[in-house]
Design a protein around this motif. Structure first.
Motif, short mmCIF file in Angstrom:
data_model
loop_
_atom_site.label_atom_id
_atom_site.label_comp_id
_atom_site.label_asym_id
_atom_site.label_seq_id
_atom_site.Cartn_x
_atom_site.Cartn_y
_atom_site.Cartn_z
N ARG A 358 0.77 -1.24 -0.05
CA ARG A 358 -0.10 -0.05 0.04
C ARG A 358 0.83 1.03 -0.07
NH1 ARG A 358 -5.44 -0.45 2.55
NH2 ARG A 358 -6.21 -2.42 2.58
N ALA A 359 2.14 1.16 0.67
CA ALA A 359 2.78 2.27 0.74
C ALA A 359 3.47 2.69 -0.53
CB ALA A 359 3.89 2.24 1.86
N ILE A 360 3.67 1.92 -1.43
CA ILE A 360 4.30 2.22 -2.69
C ILE A 360 3.39 2.83 -3.57
CG2 ILE A 360 5.57 1.37 -4.73
CD1 ILE A 360 6.51 -1.03 -2.80
N ALA A 361 3.18 3.98 -3.56
CA ALA A 361 2.05 4.66 -4.52
C ALA A 361 2.16 4.44 -5.91
CB ALA A 361 1.96 6.24 -4.46
N VAL A 362 0.74 4.48 -6.39
CA VAL A 362 0.70 4.14 -7.79
C VAL A 362 0.91 5.49 -8.58
CG1 VAL A 362 -0.95 3.89 -9.79
CG2 VAL A 362 -0.62 2.11 -7.86
N LYS A 363 1.89 5.63 -9.41
CA LYS A 363 2.17 7.18 -10.07
C LYS A 363 2.38 6.99 -11.56
CE LYS A 363 4.97 8.66 -6.13
NZ LYS A 363 6.44 9.13 -5.79
N TYR A 364 1.34 7.35 -12.03
CA TYR A 364 1.07 7.06 -13.30
C TYR A 364 2.16 7.55 -14.41
CZ TYR A 364 -3.61 5.95 -11.81
OH TYR A 364 -4.84 5.46 -11.42
N ASP A 365 2.96 8.79 -13.74
CA ASP A 365 3.86 9.45 -14.80
C ASP A 365 5.00 8.35 -14.43
OD1 ASP A 365 2.48 11.48 -15.23
OD2 ASP A 365 3.35 12.83 -13.58
N GLU A 503 -11.99 -4.56 -7.39
CA GLU A 503 -12.40 -5.01 -5.96
C GLU A 503 -11.21 -5.52 -5.24
OE1 GLU A 503 -15.82 -7.64 -3.68
OE2 GLU A 503 -15.80 -7.40 -5.95
N LEU A 504 -10.51 -6.19 -5.65
CA LEU A 504 -9.28 -6.96 -4.79
C LEU A 504 -8.36 -5.56 -4.53
CD1 LEU A 504 -8.53 -10.24 -6.70
CD2 LEU A 504 -9.82 -9.82 -4.45
N SER A 505 -8.22 -4.67 -5.77
CA SER A 505 -7.26 -3.44 -5.37
C SER A 505 -7.68 -2.78 -4.33
CB SER A 505 -7.00 -2.97 -6.57
OG SER A 505 -6.20 -1.76 -6.35
N GLU A 506 -8.95 -2.47 -4.29
CA GLU A 506 -9.57 -1.66 -2.92
C GLU A 506 -9.42 -2.33 -1.80
OE1 GLU A 506 -12.89 1.17 -3.81
OE2 GLU A 506 -13.20 0.25 -5.91
N PRO A 513 -8.48 1.66 -8.72
CA PRO A 513 -7.94 1.81 -10.08
C PRO A 513 -8.65 2.66 -11.08
CG PRO A 513 -7.98 -0.44 -9.55
CD PRO A 513 -9.24 0.40 -8.58
N ILE A 514 -8.03 3.15 -11.94
CA ILE A 514 -8.95 3.83 -13.08
C ILE A 514 -10.04 2.89 -13.59
CG2 ILE A 514 -8.85 5.11 -15.51
CD1 ILE A 514 -5.75 5.11 -15.00
N ALA A 515 -11.31 3.41 -13.80
CA ALA A 515 -12.15 2.94 -14.54
C ALA A 515 -12.15 2.55 -15.99
CB ALA A 515 -13.63 3.44 -13.75
N TYR A 516 -12.46 1.63 -16.37
CA TYR A 516 -12.38 1.53 -17.89
C TYR A 516 -13.09 2.56 -18.67
CZ TYR A 516 -12.47 -0.56 -22.68
OH TYR A 516 -12.24 -0.83 -23.93
N GLU A 543 -1.19 0.29 -15.16
CA GLU A 543 -1.70 -0.08 -13.76
C GLU A 543 -2.24 -1.18 -13.37
OE1 GLU A 543 -4.65 2.73 -11.09
OE2 GLU A 543 -5.63 1.59 -12.73
N ASP A 544 -2.97 -1.71 -14.46
CA ASP A 544 -3.55 -2.96 -14.39
C ASP A 544 -2.26 -4.34 -13.98
OD1 ASP A 544 -6.14 -2.41 -14.72
OD2 ASP A 544 -6.27 -3.49 -16.84
N ALA A 545 -1.23 -4.05 -14.71
CA ALA A 545 -0.17 -4.87 -14.48
C ALA A 545 0.62 -4.65 -13.06
CB ALA A 545 0.76 -4.85 -15.63
#
Length: 975
Positions: A358-365, A503-506, A513-516, A543-545
């Protein structure tokens, strides 16, 4: 082609169906544009690659001495004068393909290959003429095409060659497809017609029936002359009424083998391509990979050759050309190499905690869009060093058998992920702003990824990976070994939550995650993923991967800690490639049978509708619940009516069944009408739309994690819910057929859930009955009602059967009363007597409910855990439902586990025995196979043995399993 010499015996003539090559090239690869100006060139590149491969792959004895690519020049041919509606319904070619037609002809000439086309004649007519002329002098002819319309030309010395399957099509293959020899193909086609080319044919007659008729009468003319002799009234009337239409159809499908050709065969002599022409063309088209291969093969200096000018009709389009794409994102930072592990399943990262992830943030850039070969090579090297990778594919459809690939995403560490676009196209996306799409050719991506994705020492991780296996297989990549986070979650949390990635990610990572729909839109504004701008596509796909990799790290640790590794590794993961193979195989469906049934159901429905109006005394909309309710409980004043929340009378199936059981004929008619309507809409009308145009088969999709007990679910289409208790439902199964020379084999567990019950509940009477091979339902009836088994009344046995199966599902007196059309008091008495005769079942049920209430779950004998978090609900109705489900879960779940174990062992067992049978379908307790006639008995014996021994060596059941296996031409006859 400048050389000339007369054709002679022993020469090899290759005639390539140019139109077939063009459309195969266009549809086989994702769209590609020339980066300098946005010119569509995907079909051109595919055509060039296919032609180059054909020239290079020919064996020494098969190399052509004469070669030509034959194209259609225009749609206005002599056939239009015979029948103006010929090909009238064909859609216009795709807009991005139109400018490529001329380029493909220029490409053919650049290869120094004859490019042939002629006004007033189709390419097939030219091919037919050249094939006849070549065969006449003793030359061998290979027509490079799989087009059925060219199969009429097959004879000694003339064959078709399907390059995609590397398969020659000779007289045996034509006979298999049409049921007649090549010289009778046009007669069958004249009867069957062709909806694609708008050849009318004779209504009601397909290829199979046409072949039977031509085989019996010898020719079309003989058949039409003797049509009055046909016994079937509809067929006889059609042949008489549409005789002239059949004759016109034969004129349309018969190829002209005597075209006054403009180009002579002796001008098609094969010659080496000129380096200046072919390399110059490749440079102009910006086909760098092909250019390097050509230069190496021709020993030419590509740098010294200038591009050659080409003429492009219809380009540039109105509004100008695309602008260059932005520079790619930075490549991942170099890291110290990590040694590849010997066993890809054991990774130190798998012990990472949820908090760390959780601590490793998702950074799209931080995600990279990979658009150069160098960048992709760096990612491949990182994967090799690390020994595992999470991957995902983005496509244009949920159907993996027909979807086009837009791109592939990879992740090697939390936060380190990339997206490799291969099939994006501009024009209709969300804010492309005219930017050029820079992406790698799919062939280059495949060549780099294939070795690592097939490397047995590198683990591939995915979410619902079965879909991606099918996508990669269509790209020529067999992905293995694998891990699937959806199935890990299923093994750990079945019944607690869904197992989708979002759902698993949340739940586990605290990240939404970004919604389709955020990247592709929704509703009428939705676009396919290949039109999503690359920056948004990268955010979504990478992000999916990334999330999949994090979930794997988390679940791998939990599987070991919660003792569910064995369940995952034996019941879940091994089934993924097996199901992928089954979905890829598909099953043949006879359109004609479905069409006939649809007509018969419609006629029966109309008659029932008429009878319903007579019983009601008025006409009304039988499909309207409101009008139906008003008649039943308003005008007729029948008892038992209840109103819905909207104030309308309820007319659901339970209400109608209750009325029908009371002898209300009107309600029974409505139920019968609904059943026929459902069969039509769900099966006879819908199934043909699921037939894959490339394979001619229906490919269902199996959901592995959609039930709480391990049962598989079939979707798109659902082949598990075809009714088997009604004659109409069983007739639908007759449409599922085996190809000629083969049979379908149905292998079905006999009363498997009752056998599991006898084992887990330790019921002496049931165990002995199964061990002695007795009729279990007759034995139950004898125990309950004190009647002898011999000469038993079938009604009594049916009641015992309903109770046997009903008890497993926790049936109530109310439910049993409805099922047997008896009073609730009588049904309650039956259930009470049943438990008195089999007290062990009552004990098992009470113990199971107690365990479920205390722990919140139950387990199968194989360790599968099914959770029931609401079993202590204050809502009595919900609580009762959960209790019934908890009783059934260990039984149904064990049965599901057993057939899963059988399925995972089946491919290896068949291969070891040298049998070519293919497993096609799984329907609850039944497996469907397709086997050639010569192997039927051997396959049946092997399948029975594998299925009956599936629990071993983990469990030795106290009762024997029994499998019934039968073979027939269609599913119903085999069942």
């Amino acid at each position: 082609m400048s050389q000339h010499r007369p054709l002679k015996s022993g020469d090899h003539v290759y005639l390539i169906d140019g139109s077939g090559y063009i459309f195969r090239a266009y549809h086989a690869l994702p769209p590609l544009t020339r980066k300098s100006d946005g010119l569509p060139v995907g079909a051109v590149q595919g055509f060039c690659n296919m032609l180059w491969k054909l020239l290079k792959d020919m064996k020494a004895g098969e190399k052509p001495t004469h070669l030509a690519v034959v194209f259609d020049k225009s749609e206005q041919t002599f056939r239009k004068r015979i029948y103006p509606d010929y090909k009238a319904h064909r859609p216009d070619p795709p807009a991005d393909l139109i400018p490529q037609f001329g380029l493909i002809r220029q490409a053919t000439r650049a290869f120094n290959v004859a490019c042939v086309e002629q006004s007033d004649f189709e390419a097939d007519d030219l091919i037919a003429t050249y094939a006849r002329e070549a065969a006449a002098v003793g030359a061998t002819v290979r027509i490079v095409s799989s087009d059925k319309d060219l199969m009429q030309l097959v004879r000694k010395g003339i064959a078709l060659y399907d390059t995609m399957k590397d398969k020659e099509i000779g007289e045996p293959e034509v006979l298999e497809k049409f049921g007649v020899a090549p010289d009778k193909v046009v007669d069958v086609q004249a009867l069957a017609g062709d909806s694609v080319d708008n050849v009318p044919g004779v209504p009601g007659i397909g290829v199979k029936t046409g072949a039977q008729l031509i085989t019996e009468y010898g020719s079309l003319e003989e058949l039409l002359a003797r049509a009055a002799e046909i016994k079937q009234p509809k067929r006889r009337e059609s042949l008489i009424q549409f005789a002239e239409q059949a004759r016109i159809s034969k004129l349309l499908v018969t190829l002209d083998q005597n075209v006054p050709v403009d180009h002579k065969l002796d001008t098609f002599l094969v010659d080496e391509p000129r380096a200046s022409d072919l390399i110059g063309f490749c440079k102009t088209m910006e086909f760098s990979s092909l250019m390097r291969r050509v230069a190496a093969d021709l020993s030419a200096d590509a740098a010294a050759i200038d591009p050659i000018p080409v003429e492009v009709k219809g380009w540039p389009p109105e509004g100008g050309v695309a602008t260059p794409a932005p520079a790619p994102a930075a490549a991942p930072k170099a890291e110290k190499a990590k040694p590849a592990a010997a066993q890809p399943e054991v990774r130190p990262q798998a012990s990472a905690s949820s908090e760390r992830l959780r601590a490793i943030a998702v950074k799209y850039d931080d995600y990279e869009t990979v658009t150069t070969k160098d960048a992709l090579e760096r990612w491949v090297e990182r994967i090799r060093q690390q020994g595992f990778v999470a991957l995902d594919s983005e496509t244009t459809s949920l159907d993996p058998m027909q979807a086009n690939v837009a791109g592939i995403s990879l992740a090697t560490d939390p936060g380190q992920a990339c997206y490799i676009p291969v099939g994006h196209r501009a024009g209709d996306g969300l804010d492309f702003s005219g930017a050029e799409i820079k992406q790698l050719p799919v062939a280059d991506v495949i060549s780099l990824l294939k070795p690592v994705l097939e490397d047995p020492s590198i683990l591939k991780i995915g979410q619902n990976l079965k879909y991606d296996l099918l996508i990669f297989r269509r790209l020529g990549i067999e992905v293995a070994p694998i891990e699937d986070t959806m199935l890990m979650s299923y093994a750990l949390e079945s019944g607690l939550n869904g197992h989708g990635m979002d759902e698993l990610s949340e739940k586990h990572l605290g990240h939404k995650p970004i919604a389709y729909k955020e990247v592709a839109g929704s509703g009428k504004s939705a676009i396919t993923f290949d039109k999503v701008p690359l920056d948004r596509a990268t955010h979504y796909a990478a992000e999916d991967a990334d999330i999949t990799l994090r979930l794997w790290m988390l679940f791998k640790e939990r599987l070991a800690r919660e003792h569910k590794t064995t369940v995952y590794q034996t019941l879940e993961r091994p089934l993924v490639p097996v199901l992928a193979n089954m979905e890829c195989e598909g099953i043949l469906v006879d359109r004609a049978v479905l069409a006939r049934l649809s007509g018969e159901f419609a006629a029966s429905g109309a008659e029932i509708e008429k009878q319903t109006y007579e019983l009601a005394g008025e006409r009304f909309n039988i499909g309207s619940p409101k009008q139906l309710g008003d008649i039943l409980f308003g005008r007729m004043g029948l008892p038992g009516g209840r109103k819905t929340a909207t104030g309308a009378w309820s007319t659901d199936s339970d209400v109608l069944e209750d009325l029908a059981n009371q002898g209300i004929e009107f309600a029974r008619k409505v139920l019968d009408w609904r059943q026929l309507s459902k069969l039509r809409s769900t099966y006879t009308d819908a199934l043909p739309t699921f037939i894959n145009p490339e394979t001619g088969r229906v490919h269902t999709s199996y959901s592995m994690a959609s039930t709480s007990t391990g049962r598989l679910a079939s979707t798109d289409p659902n082949l598990q819910n075809i009714p088997v208790r009604t004659e109409e439902g069983r007739r639908i199964r007759t449409a599922f057929i085996a190809p000629k020379g083969s049979k379908l084999i149905s292998a079905d567990y006999s009363q498997i859930e009752l056998r599991v019950l006898a084992h887990v509940a330790d019921i002496p009477q049931l165990r002995k009955a199964f061990a002695d091979g007795l009729d279990i339902h007759a034995m139950t009836a004898s125990e309950m009602f004190g009647v002898p088994v011999k000469g038993m009344d079938p009604l009594i046995r049916r009641q015992a059967k309903a109770i046997n199966f009903g008890i497993i599902y926790g049936i109530s007196a109310f439910g049993l009363a409805n099922q047997l059309s008896i009073s609730r008091e009588e049904a309650g008495s039956y259930i009470k007597t049943y438990f008195q005769r089999f007290p062990g079942i009552r004990d098992y049920m009470e113990a199971t409910k107690k365990t479920a209430r205390e722990t919140g779950y139950v387990e199968t004998i194989f360790g599968r855990r099914c959770h029931f978090p609401r079993i202590t609900s204050p809502n009595a109705s919900e609580r009762a439902f959960m209790e019934r489900a908890s009783i059934n879960a260990p039984i149904q779940g064990a049965a599901a586990d057993i057939i899963r174990r059988a399925m995972t062992r089946m491919p290896a067992a068949l291969a070891k025995a040298g049998l070519g049978a293919r497993m096609l379908l799984q329907v609850h307790d039944e497996l469907i196979f397709e086997a050639v006639d010569a192997e039927i008995e051997a396959v049946k014996e092997l399948v029975k043995n594998v299925m009956e021994k599936a629990p071993e060596p983990v469990i030795k059941l106290a009762v024997p399993l029994q499998v019934d296996a039968r073979a027939a031409d269609n599913w119903e006859a085999a069942h």
